[in-house]
Enzyme design. Structure first.
Site, PDB file in Angstrom:
ATOM      1  N   ARG A 130       0.832  -1.226   0.000  1.00 21.10           N
ATOM      2  CA  ARG A 130       0.000   0.000   0.000  1.00 21.10           C
ATOM      3  C   ARG A 130       0.857   1.262   0.000  1.00 21.10           C
ATOM      4  O   ARG A 130       1.953   1.282   0.545  1.00 21.10           O
ATOM      5  CB  ARG A 130      -0.961  -0.031   1.197  1.00 21.10           C
ATOM      6  CG  ARG A 130      -1.981  -1.150   1.029  1.00 21.10           C
ATOM      7  CD  ARG A 130      -2.943  -1.221   2.181  1.00 21.10           C
ATOM      8  NE  ARG A 130      -3.756  -0.018   2.304  1.00 21.10           N
ATOM      9  CZ  ARG A 130      -4.503   0.260   3.362  1.00 21.10           C
ATOM     10  NH1 ARG A 130      -4.514  -0.551   4.391  1.00 21.10           N
ATOM     11  NH2 ARG A 130      -5.218   1.355   3.383  1.00 21.10           N
ATOM     12  N   ASP A 179     -15.064   3.664   4.420  1.00 22.51           N
ATOM     13  CA  ASP A 179     -14.908   2.306   4.943  1.00 22.51           C
ATOM     14  C   ASP A 179     -16.192   1.483   4.819  1.00 22.51           C
ATOM     15  O   ASP A 179     -16.151   0.254   4.846  1.00 22.51           O
ATOM     16  CB  ASP A 179     -14.493   2.347   6.422  1.00 22.51           C
ATOM     17  CG  ASP A 179     -13.086   2.897   6.604  1.00 22.51           C
ATOM     18  OD1 ASP A 179     -12.299   2.863   5.630  1.00 22.51           O
ATOM     19  OD2 ASP A 179     -12.771   3.361   7.712  1.00 22.51           O
ATOM     20  N   LYS A 212      -7.229   0.696  -0.474  1.00 23.76           N
ATOM     21  CA  LYS A 212      -7.555   0.220   0.873  1.00 23.76           C
ATOM     22  C   LYS A 212      -6.950  -1.179   1.073  1.00 23.76           C
ATOM     23  O   LYS A 212      -6.072  -1.575   0.334  1.00 23.76           O
ATOM     24  CB  LYS A 212      -9.076   0.240   1.070  1.00 23.76           C
ATOM     25  CG  LYS A 212      -9.644   1.665   1.118  1.00 23.76           C
ATOM     26  CD  LYS A 212      -9.136   2.407   2.334  1.00 23.76           C
ATOM     27  CE  LYS A 212      -9.577   3.845   2.354  1.00 23.76           C
ATOM     28  NZ  LYS A 212      -8.917   4.613   3.414  1.00 23.76           N
ATOM     29  N   ARG A 227     -13.291  -6.065   5.356  1.00 20.77           N
ATOM     30  CA  ARG A 227     -14.602  -5.468   5.044  1.00 20.77           C
ATOM     31  C   ARG A 227     -15.278  -6.159   3.857  1.00 20.77           C
ATOM     32  O   ARG A 227     -16.501  -6.207   3.773  1.00 20.77           O
ATOM     33  CB  ARG A 227     -14.466  -3.965   4.797  1.00 20.77           C
ATOM     34  CG  ARG A 227     -13.999  -3.224   6.034  1.00 20.77           C
ATOM     35  CD  ARG A 227     -14.284  -1.748   5.992  1.00 20.77           C
ATOM     36  NE  ARG A 227     -13.412  -1.038   6.916  1.00 20.77           N
ATOM     37  CZ  ARG A 227     -13.635  -0.917   8.231  1.00 20.77           C
ATOM     38  NH1 ARG A 227     -14.718  -1.428   8.769  1.00 20.77           N
ATOM     39  NH2 ARG A 227     -12.780  -0.260   9.001  1.00 20.77           N
TER      40      ARG A 227
HETATM   41  C1  S3P Z   1      -8.593   6.064   9.173  1.00 26.82           C
HETATM   42  C2  S3P Z   1      -8.768   6.886   8.092  1.00 26.82           C
HETATM   43  C3  S3P Z   1      -9.322   6.434   6.820  1.00 26.82           C
HETATM   44  C4  S3P Z   1     -10.028   5.090   6.946  1.00 26.82           C
HETATM   45  C5  S3P Z   1      -9.230   4.110   7.757  1.00 26.82           C
HETATM   46  C6  S3P Z   1      -8.996   4.652   9.150  1.00 26.82           C
HETATM   47  C7  S3P Z   1      -8.019   6.640  10.407  1.00 26.82           C
HETATM   48  O1  S3P Z   1      -8.279   6.323   5.875  1.00 26.82           O
HETATM   49  O2  S3P Z   1     -10.290   4.561   5.666  1.00 26.82           O
HETATM   50  O3  S3P Z   1      -9.930   2.879   7.856  1.00 26.82           O
HETATM   51  O4  S3P Z   1      -8.130   6.004  11.483  1.00 26.82           O
HETATM   52  O5  S3P Z   1      -7.441   7.727  10.321  1.00 26.82           O
HETATM   53  P1  S3P Z   1      -7.725   7.619   5.080  1.00 26.82           P
HETATM   54  O6  S3P Z   1      -7.386   8.601   6.084  1.00 26.82           O
HETATM   55  O7  S3P Z   1      -6.551   7.146   4.314  1.00 26.82           O
HETATM   56  O8  S3P Z   1      -8.851   8.026   4.198  1.00 26.82           O
END
Ligand code: S3P
Length: 427
Positions: free
Chosen positions: A120, A312, A339, A384
């Protein structure tokens, strides 16, 4: 590689008081305790793989952690260099926030994770951190883990992020707390704001002005946290969809954070026709309360705004789309591609395997509601995706391969699902 099979369910009426604790807040509880003087006390910390990995890292960084099975107490001794590789497991949040926290710490640190996390993109945090003096590196010029960090002095900044990402924002806020002057971070849309709320609650000087966060460097250590972690709306949402797609069903999801940056998927389900009520019960770091969801016939919608507020939940929302009348559309959701899996491709292929008409776009997809059929779904190691298709199975039965990943965020998911339907788990 365990697989699971669910059978279609009868209608149900359920109140759930033990939805998994919030993952975002639990990660932050463990990490932010490192910045406090004295003992932080955390109740209802999420005991899932992702957040337990973060807690282990905090121990490796020298914190004293006591856990009596109910309350976790964390006493920082300052961030100390570790001889261990700091293993974030499957968690992008863990890795990206630790980049911010460790950029200014004394010493050298290695962050790594599982095979999915090592694919990632990390440049979204390593590039802005490098631009203020942080010494970070990794494969592909700092884009891929394992990452190495050598703590350095950080410069004050005014950074305009092109993506609405709470992980990027949080990494930069953590760096700003030790920079050499006032820092500003702007984002194109407000992303989840737990970092700002919690650090302010601990005494950090943080102001939010629209889409800009203004951070003053810490003059002293912060006040310890004393917090009960609320239930995670993104975990609760699986059971919201379960009720919404099952004629006659209803569910009450107790003790969930009602933070507006986290419950947009419930608002989307409401727009589709489900009957949803919210009851606020307390408001300390976050508003917290119950959400009741009742089935009603669902209609198609378009989702194209505030995407980071429901990113999410989009896989689970797509199961509701498949059960609705008409063509639903998701746009501006390019972030889904990076993701835990490429969720545009995993959702599209999964729904097709269940007989649903889907069109894929670069930044989303459309779903024509129809008759869901039982399919055999590969989760691609994405919690998920696994949970979304098991919920779809409440309509028509479903087989999902590789469901171990559910332990990263929602270890009691199967126990709750068994209250609604019959489940077969295979090793
Ligand atoms: C999160 C932010 C989100 C989310 C992840 C948790 C966090 O990602 O998708 O599951 O705890 O800050 P992004 O900030 O990359 O959008």
């Amino acid at each position: 590689m365990r697989s699971a099979e669910v059978l279609a369910c009868e209608t149900f009426s359920l109140s759930i008081c033990d939805i998994a604790a919030d993952k975002s807040i639990s990660h932050r509880c463990a990490m932010f305790s490192m910045l406090a003087e004295g003992e932080s006390q955390i109740t209802n910390f999420l005991r899932a793989e992702d957040t337990m990995n973060t807690l282990e890292i905090v121990k490796n960084l020298g914190a004293i952690v006591e856990d009596d099975g109910s309350v976790i107490k964390i006493r920082s001794q300052g961030i100390q260099e570790s001889s261990e590789i700091l293993d974030c497991g499957n968690s992008g949040t863990g890795m990206r926030l630790f980049c911010g926290l460790l950029s200014s710490a004394n010493g050298h640190f290695i962050l790594s994770g599982d095979k999915y996390l090592r694919r990632r993109p990390m440049k979204r945090v390593t590039a802005p951190l490098r631009s203020i003096g942080a010494k970070l590196d990794g494969r592909k010029d700092g884009d891929l883990a394992p990452l190495s960090i050598r703590g350095a002095s950080l410069k004050a900044f005014n950074y305009e992020s092109k993506i609405a990402s709470a992980q990027v924002k949080s990494a930069m806020i953590l760096a700003a707390l030790r920079a050499d002057g006032e820092c500003r971070f702007s984002e194109p849309e407000l992303s989840r704001d737990h970092t700002e709320r919690m650090l302010k609650g601990m005494g950090a000087e943080i102001e939010v002005d629209g889409l800009t966060t203004i951070i003053q460097p810490m003059k002293s250590l912060l006040t310890p946290l004393n917090i009960r972690v609320p239930a995670d709306p993104s975990s609760a949402f699986f059971f919201a969809v379960a009720a919404a797609i099952t004629p006659g069903a209803n569910v009450t999801l107790e003790g969930v954070t009602l933070n507006k940056t986290r419950i947009e998927a419930f608002k989307a389900l409401e727009r589709m026709g489900a009957k949803i009520t919210y009851t606020t019960l307390e408001d300390k770091y976050e508003p917290i309360g119950n959400i009741r969801v009742e089935h009603a016939p669902l209609n198609a919608i378009t989702v194209e705004e505030n995407i980071s507020w429901l990113i999410d939940e989009l896989p689970a929302l797509s199961i509701a789309f498949a059960c609705a009348k008409g063509r639903s559309v998701i746009k501006n959701a390019h972030e889904l591609r990076v993701k835990e899996s490429d969720r545009i491709s995993t959702v599209v292929n999964g729904l097709r395997a269940c007989g649903i008409e889907v069109e894929e776009y670069e930044d989303g997809y459309s779903v024509v509601g129809g008759d869901l059929h039982k399919g055999k779904i590969d989760s691609h190691g994405d919690h998920r995706i696994a949970m979304s298709f098991l919920i779809a199975g409440l309509r028509c039965g479903m087989e999902v391969d590789d469901v171990e990943c559910i332990n990263t965020s929602f270890p009691n998911f199967f126990a709750l699902l068994e209250k609604i339907t019959t489940l077969k788990l295979e090793q």
